[in-house]
Write a protein that holds these residues in place. Sequence first.
Motif, PDB file in Angstrom:
ATOM      1  N   ARG A 196      12.186 -26.755 -22.430  1.00 59.27           N
ATOM      2  CA  ARG A 196      11.740 -25.553 -22.624  1.00 59.27           C
ATOM      3  C   ARG A 196      12.288 -24.782 -23.911  1.00 59.27           C
ATOM      4  O   ARG A 196      11.504 -24.068 -24.378  1.00 59.27           O
ATOM      5  N   THR A 197      13.606 -25.032 -23.980  1.00 67.08           N
ATOM      6  CA  THR A 197      14.186 -24.507 -25.300  1.00 67.08           C
ATOM      7  C   THR A 197      13.254 -24.857 -26.673  1.00 67.08           C
ATOM      8  O   THR A 197      13.662 -24.277 -27.799  1.00 67.08           O
ATOM      9  N   GLN A 198      12.795 -26.071 -26.599  1.00 61.04           N
ATOM     10  CA  GLN A 198      12.016 -26.651 -27.804  1.00 61.04           C
ATOM     11  C   GLN A 198      10.508 -26.366 -27.985  1.00 61.04           C
ATOM     12  O   GLN A 198       9.858 -26.902 -28.475  1.00 61.04           O
ATOM     13  N   GLY A 199      10.303 -25.112 -26.889  1.00 57.79           N
ATOM     14  CA  GLY A 199       8.888 -24.898 -26.894  1.00 57.79           C
ATOM     15  C   GLY A 199       7.837 -25.623 -26.168  1.00 57.79           C
ATOM     16  O   GLY A 199       6.671 -25.376 -26.335  1.00 57.79           O
ATOM     17  N   PHE A 200       8.049 -26.430 -25.597  1.00 64.94           N
ATOM     18  CA  PHE A 200       7.468 -27.081 -24.505  1.00 64.94           C
ATOM     19  C   PHE A 200       6.507 -26.194 -23.442  1.00 64.94           C
ATOM     20  O   PHE A 200       7.182 -25.318 -23.126  1.00 64.94           O
ATOM     21  N   LYS A 201       5.373 -26.469 -23.083  1.00 66.43           N
ATOM     22  CA  LYS A 201       4.684 -25.527 -22.096  1.00 66.43           C
ATOM     23  C   LYS A 201       4.908 -25.973 -20.626  1.00 66.43           C
ATOM     24  O   LYS A 201       5.206 -27.115 -20.252  1.00 66.43           O
ATOM     25  N   GLU A 202       4.859 -24.727 -19.727  1.00 66.95           N
ATOM     26  CA  GLU A 202       5.181 -24.896 -18.541  1.00 66.95           C
ATOM     27  C   GLU A 202       4.379 -25.909 -17.759  1.00 66.95           C
ATOM     28  O   GLU A 202       4.900 -26.719 -16.861  1.00 66.95           O
ATOM     29  N   ARG A 203       3.093 -26.089 -18.129  1.00 66.16           N
ATOM     30  CA  ARG A 203       2.290 -27.205 -17.242  1.00 66.16           C
ATOM     31  C   ARG A 203       2.892 -28.440 -17.531  1.00 66.16           C
ATOM     32  O   ARG A 203       2.945 -29.085 -16.666  1.00 66.16           O
ATOM     33  N   PHE A 204       3.102 -28.690 -18.853  1.00 68.70           N
ATOM     34  CA  PHE A 204       3.792 -30.079 -19.007  1.00 68.70           C
ATOM     35  C   PHE A 204       4.974 -30.401 -18.593  1.00 68.70           C
ATOM     36  O   PHE A 204       5.297 -31.386 -17.940  1.00 68.70           O
ATOM     37  N   LEU A 205       5.953 -29.287 -18.488  1.00 71.47           N
ATOM     38  CA  LEU A 205       7.133 -29.470 -17.800  1.00 71.47           C
ATOM     39  C   LEU A 205       7.071 -29.476 -16.421  1.00 71.47           C
ATOM     40  O   LEU A 205       7.785 -30.493 -15.818  1.00 71.47           O
ATOM     41  N   ASP A 206       6.035 -29.198 -15.702  1.00 71.80           N
ATOM     42  CA  ASP A 206       5.773 -29.127 -14.270  1.00 71.80           C
ATOM     43  C   ASP A 206       5.474 -30.698 -14.146  1.00 71.80           C
ATOM     44  O   ASP A 206       5.977 -31.337 -13.167  1.00 71.80           O
ATOM     45  N   TYR A 207       4.670 -31.390 -14.984  1.00 73.84           N
ATOM     46  CA  TYR A 207       4.421 -32.535 -15.243  1.00 73.84           C
ATOM     47  C   TYR A 207       5.540 -33.645 -15.125  1.00 73.84           C
ATOM     48  O   TYR A 207       5.687 -34.518 -14.400  1.00 73.84           O
ATOM     49  N   LEU A 208       6.202 -33.229 -16.081  1.00 70.93           N
ATOM     50  CA  LEU A 208       7.468 -34.009 -16.321  1.00 70.93           C
ATOM     51  C   LEU A 208       8.513 -34.079 -14.986  1.00 70.93           C
ATOM     52  O   LEU A 208       9.018 -35.024 -14.678  1.00 70.93           O
ATOM     53  N   ARG A 209       8.574 -32.903 -14.337  1.00 75.94           N
ATOM     54  CA  ARG A 209       9.451 -32.774 -13.188  1.00 75.94           C
ATOM     55  C   ARG A 209       9.200 -33.795 -12.302  1.00 75.94           C
ATOM     56  O   ARG A 209       9.907 -34.282 -11.476  1.00 75.94           O
ATOM     57  N   ASP A 210       7.997 -34.098 -12.056  1.00 72.20           N
ATOM     58  CA  ASP A 210       7.439 -35.074 -11.119  1.00 72.20           C
ATOM     59  C   ASP A 210       7.054 -36.488 -11.646  1.00 72.20           C
ATOM     60  O   ASP A 210       6.567 -37.318 -10.935  1.00 72.20           O
ATOM     61  N   PHE A 211       7.524 -36.691 -12.817  1.00 73.41           N
ATOM     62  CA  PHE A 211       7.142 -37.933 -13.598  1.00 73.41           C
ATOM     63  C   PHE A 211       7.754 -39.138 -12.801  1.00 73.41           C
ATOM     64  O   PHE A 211       8.846 -39.350 -12.342  1.00 73.41           O
ATOM     65  N   LYS A 212       6.779 -39.961 -12.710  1.00 74.06           N
ATOM     66  CA  LYS A 212       7.377 -41.521 -12.221  1.00 74.06           C
ATOM     67  C   LYS A 212       6.442 -42.232 -12.931  1.00 74.06           C
ATOM     68  O   LYS A 212       5.137 -42.219 -12.917  1.00 74.06           O
ATOM     69  N   PHE A 213       7.238 -43.471 -13.373  1.00 76.56           N
ATOM     70  CA  PHE A 213       6.063 -44.552 -13.821  1.00 76.56           C
ATOM     71  C   PHE A 213       5.208 -45.217 -12.961  1.00 76.56           C
ATOM     72  O   PHE A 213       5.813 -45.617 -11.890  1.00 76.56           O
ATOM     73  N   THR A 214       4.029 -45.360 -13.228  1.00 72.62           N
ATOM     74  CA  THR A 214       3.060 -45.859 -12.284  1.00 72.62           C
ATOM     75  C   THR A 214       2.325 -47.159 -12.601  1.00 72.62           C
ATOM     76  O   THR A 214       1.424 -47.539 -11.993  1.00 72.62           O
ATOM     77  N   GLY A 215       2.471 -47.347 -13.590  1.00 73.49           N
ATOM     78  CA  GLY A 215       1.910 -48.561 -14.314  1.00 73.49           C
ATOM     79  C   GLY A 215       2.299 -49.985 -14.281  1.00 73.49           C
ATOM     80  O   GLY A 215       3.166 -50.369 -13.337  1.00 73.49           O
ATOM     81  N   ASP A 216       1.719 -51.111 -14.983  1.00 70.23           N
ATOM     82  CA  ASP A 216       2.048 -52.443 -15.008  1.00 70.23           C
ATOM     83  C   ASP A 216       3.039 -52.706 -16.045  1.00 70.23           C
ATOM     84  O   ASP A 216       2.390 -52.294 -17.280  1.00 70.23           O
ATOM     85  N   ILE A 217       3.793 -53.699 -16.123  1.00 71.65           N
ATOM     86  CA  ILE A 217       4.690 -54.067 -17.138  1.00 71.65           C
ATOM     87  C   ILE A 217       4.591 -55.683 -17.055  1.00 71.65           C
ATOM     88  O   ILE A 217       5.006 -56.209 -16.096  1.00 71.65           O
ATOM     89  N   TYR A 218       4.098 -56.300 -18.286  1.00 67.45           N
ATOM     90  CA  TYR A 218       4.421 -57.626 -18.205  1.00 67.45           C
ATOM     91  C   TYR A 218       5.252 -58.018 -19.404  1.00 67.45           C
ATOM     92  O   TYR A 218       5.259 -57.440 -20.609  1.00 67.45           O
ATOM     93  N   SER A 219       5.919 -59.265 -19.231  1.00 61.48           N
ATOM     94  CA  SER A 219       6.962 -59.402 -20.401  1.00 61.48           C
ATOM     95  C   SER A 219       7.177 -61.051 -20.528  1.00 61.48           C
ATOM     96  O   SER A 219       7.136 -61.675 -19.322  1.00 61.48           O
ATOM     97  N   VAL A 220       7.346 -61.664 -21.443  1.00 64.64           N
ATOM     98  CA  VAL A 220       8.268 -63.075 -21.513  1.00 64.64           C
ATOM     99  C   VAL A 220       9.624 -62.774 -20.942  1.00 64.64           C
ATOM    100  O   VAL A 220       9.988 -61.814 -21.115  1.00 64.64           O
ATOM    101  N   PRO A 221      10.014 -63.835 -20.444  1.00 66.61           N
ATOM    102  CA  PRO A 221      11.455 -63.710 -19.978  1.00 66.61           C
ATOM    103  C   PRO A 221      12.366 -63.649 -20.969  1.00 66.61           C
ATOM    104  O   PRO A 221      12.310 -64.128 -22.183  1.00 66.61           O
ATOM    105  N   GLU A 222      13.646 -62.995 -20.814  1.00 64.21           N
ATOM    106  CA  GLU A 222      14.655 -62.970 -21.687  1.00 64.21           C
ATOM    107  C   GLU A 222      14.962 -64.453 -22.017  1.00 64.21           C
ATOM    108  O   GLU A 222      15.108 -65.232 -21.065  1.00 64.21           O
TER     109      GLU A 222
END
Lengths: 479, 479
Positions: free
Chosen positions: A73-99
């Motif tokens: 908020r101190t960096q000027g981000f908008k409340e609508r976006f901050l509300d979004y971030l408050r509930d943020f959770k990653f919901t996508g897929d990730i694929y990777s080669v093994p370590e």
Amino acid sequence: MIRMRDLSLLTDFYQLTMAQGYCVKGKTEEAVFDLFYRENPCDNGYAVFAGLEQVIEFVENLEFKEEDIEYLRTQGFKERFLDYLRDFKFTGDIYSVPEGSVVFPKEPLLKVEAPILQAQLLETPLLNFINHQALIATKAARITEAAQGKSVLEFGLRRAHGPDAGVYGARAAVIGGCSGTSNVLTGKKFGVKVSGTHAHSWVMSFESELEAFRTYADNFPDSAILLVDTYDTLKSGVPNAIKVFKEMKDKGIDSELFGIRLDSGDLAYLSKEARKMLDQAGLEDAVIVASNNLDEDIISSLNLQGAQIDLYGVGTKLITSYDCPAFGAVYKMSEYNDQPKIKLSDNIEKMTDPGNKKLIRIYDQRSGEIRADLIALKDEVISADRDLVLFDARDTWKTTTLKKGNYQLREMMKPIFKTGKLVYDSPQVAEIKEYAEKEKESLGAEYKRLTNPHIMKVDLSDKLYELKQKLIKENKIEK
Amino acid sequence: MIRMRDLSLLTDFYQLTMAQGYCVKGKTEEAVFDLFYRENPCDNGYAVFAGLEQVIEFVENLEFKEEDIEYLRTQGFKERFLDYLRDFKFTGDIYSVPEGSVVFPKEPLLKVEAPILQAQLLETPLLNFINHQALIATKAARITEAAQGKSVLEFGLRRAHGPDAGVYGARAAVIGGCSGTSNVLTGKKFGVKVSGTHAHSWVMSFESELEAFRTYADNFPDSAILLVDTYDTLKSGVPNAIKVFKEMKDKGIDSELFGIRLDSGDLAYLSKEARKMLDQAGLEDAVIVASNNLDEDIISSLNLQGAQIDLYGVGTKLITSYDCPAFGAVYKMSEYNDQPKIKLSDNIEKMTDPGNKKLIRIYDQRSGEIRADLIALKDEVISADRDLVLFDARDTWKTTTLKKGNYQLREMMKPIFKTGKLVYDSPQVAEIKEYAEKEKESLGAEYKRLTNPHIMKVDLSDKLYELKQKLIKENKIEK
């Protein structure tokens, strides 16, 4: 020191400005991003993939706490976006080669499929983890290759770029081929072998070198490696060490591991002289450890000179990958809203491969060695029941035909997250290390050469090649 | 991810084996250790000291929890030593030059006076913090020197060696001279300025570049820096950016900061052409930001070519100090049980300076510039009320006499801990940065030159010189 570790803001500011832009504009379409790199570090013939476990931990813990929101908020981000971030959770897929996988330039190593805002937010931290650990794992593979079967220990914590660089760098070094590390925190966190002996200051704190050695051997009879170069290696250090080892034998102590460490001077000469002195004293079982600014070139040179070294301790040059301290992995969009995307460039090497892709490894049926890698579109059926024609993506006139029955296929990327849920168990570091050893065994010797190695063929499937040409034409701007 | 951050085992295994040795042997004598380095990174004329705040946090939090003890038990440590660790607390003194100080090779920068076991246990973590941050601060000083007053932003998180390397590296970069960083976590933790714009993927996610630019400028009218090289910089990117900037002006938006970012191609040529195009469109106030593998050499070359760049974004080459990725600070015992100690070496450069010492800076009275540094014994009285003869520690025939009244003295190391108690307030990063700017101003231009700078004289006091010669003779072994 913030003792509660919250890495959710470990990102570039522009990821958040873009995220706000997507949020405010209501752009929720799915995007696909590929993580890949363009050149092997140190002109090696391959790289060793590492850092996935830290990617997983980051994604699992990714949330924006009230203090993060407050800061944004101190960096000027908008409340609508901050509300979004408050509930943020990653919901996508990730694929990777093994370590621990052996990988090659330009092929997708990790793939994120998620609403564009989410996929974009992962860019910087994912690159940070993978760029660091793949770099050190690859450097460790080079150094252990040079050591030709002798053990290499990672000793670089004091020269690492901060605590994480030491702790995760040592983890990656073990994955890449080191037998252990001096880093105690890495030992504790990842269950890898830790070792070490004493410093010059130990010797200097006693009235005499002999007393220092004797005290050390008394305390650590089963790992009595004595540092012999505080005063004079051959005139003082080695004779005093021999005296102490003989006293141990006289006392009937059957030490698991004992010997000397050389940390300065001409290691080839000193190791040969010390070996002679130890052998003449009947101490054929004493080992010689060498350290002091070693890297793969110096180790190769020591080998050529017939140096009598049983174990290498490698610090600065490994933990910083000194002659090539960055792994250039990038993270590029390949699909947006089901449309394949390409990033053009005047430099054909910098053009990206469009579309949602998969990575297939082709093995020679008889030798079990890697023959080539094939990048194909996700939904393409690539089967081993027909002849396979490989062609070079740049010099398309170079083709190779693999006869049916002479090759095997393996899909390299595994699902890690599905709709935000972790579906992958990270192996222990010891297992990853073992897997990496097998991966390296599946590479022909000419690909492991330290200088001018063979370049592994990384082919595009016909369909992917055609798609790429089509998009280049469509997006081209007349010069 | 271990979210509770416990760094007490962030050390080399041999520090603990030595500690056990000291503990079991009952060695409780006081030792003095100096932290110093031998060569300036990148052949610079000086280094910028940084990392002290993290040293302080480490020492303040140094304790061995039950899980640390448990782990060490599995590594074969003795109960008597584990009992000792359970109650461990640092009780010694630490002195240090302030962060942001300009420093030179071979002078003591930080000094630990404590029972040997405690002093020894600090070696690895202290070197880790200082080696990392002094390296990046020094590299940042070189890069900002090359930028000749233009702002430099740190953009390297994705290529840093793990999270800490990014977070503390950005901190050090700001201390060394950068105006800000893209690293949001550094911004939050240390209150430094963060900035950034958008990536190619932003542009690729829209139907057209123009729409992407328009949306971005709508969202961030006060920092509308548009990345113009996704398709074609001069044919597409710059014209589209100009269109959007004119629309902004037409709407009466008076933007704080707007302009373009060049991220590929010939930055000298493109910046000059783009400047012309912007100026012709009446956008003289639009800024041009450049990034893409920049370092001090490329920035110097861009300046020489008259490139029209207002702001540099520097990533990989700064955050890894690419051409010199390690700062070689070491930590050596100089006194034990009130006896001065020396570490000999065949190489005179590698011999240590014995005894409990202090560091005094000598300024020219008129110019206020640094004339030389003087290393003296702690109890020596060095006063400015007499002529001062400086002599070169190696080439002792080179002497310089400073007349009384023409020079001023300043003692560089401040007390940080006294008998284990913190007695120092770490300044905010902004204050450290300001102090570092003043420090650099006190250096003559010839010391700040990027290539072949003057070498600052670092003198030993007569008493220290004599002590060193005496100990060399006493400890010498006939070759």
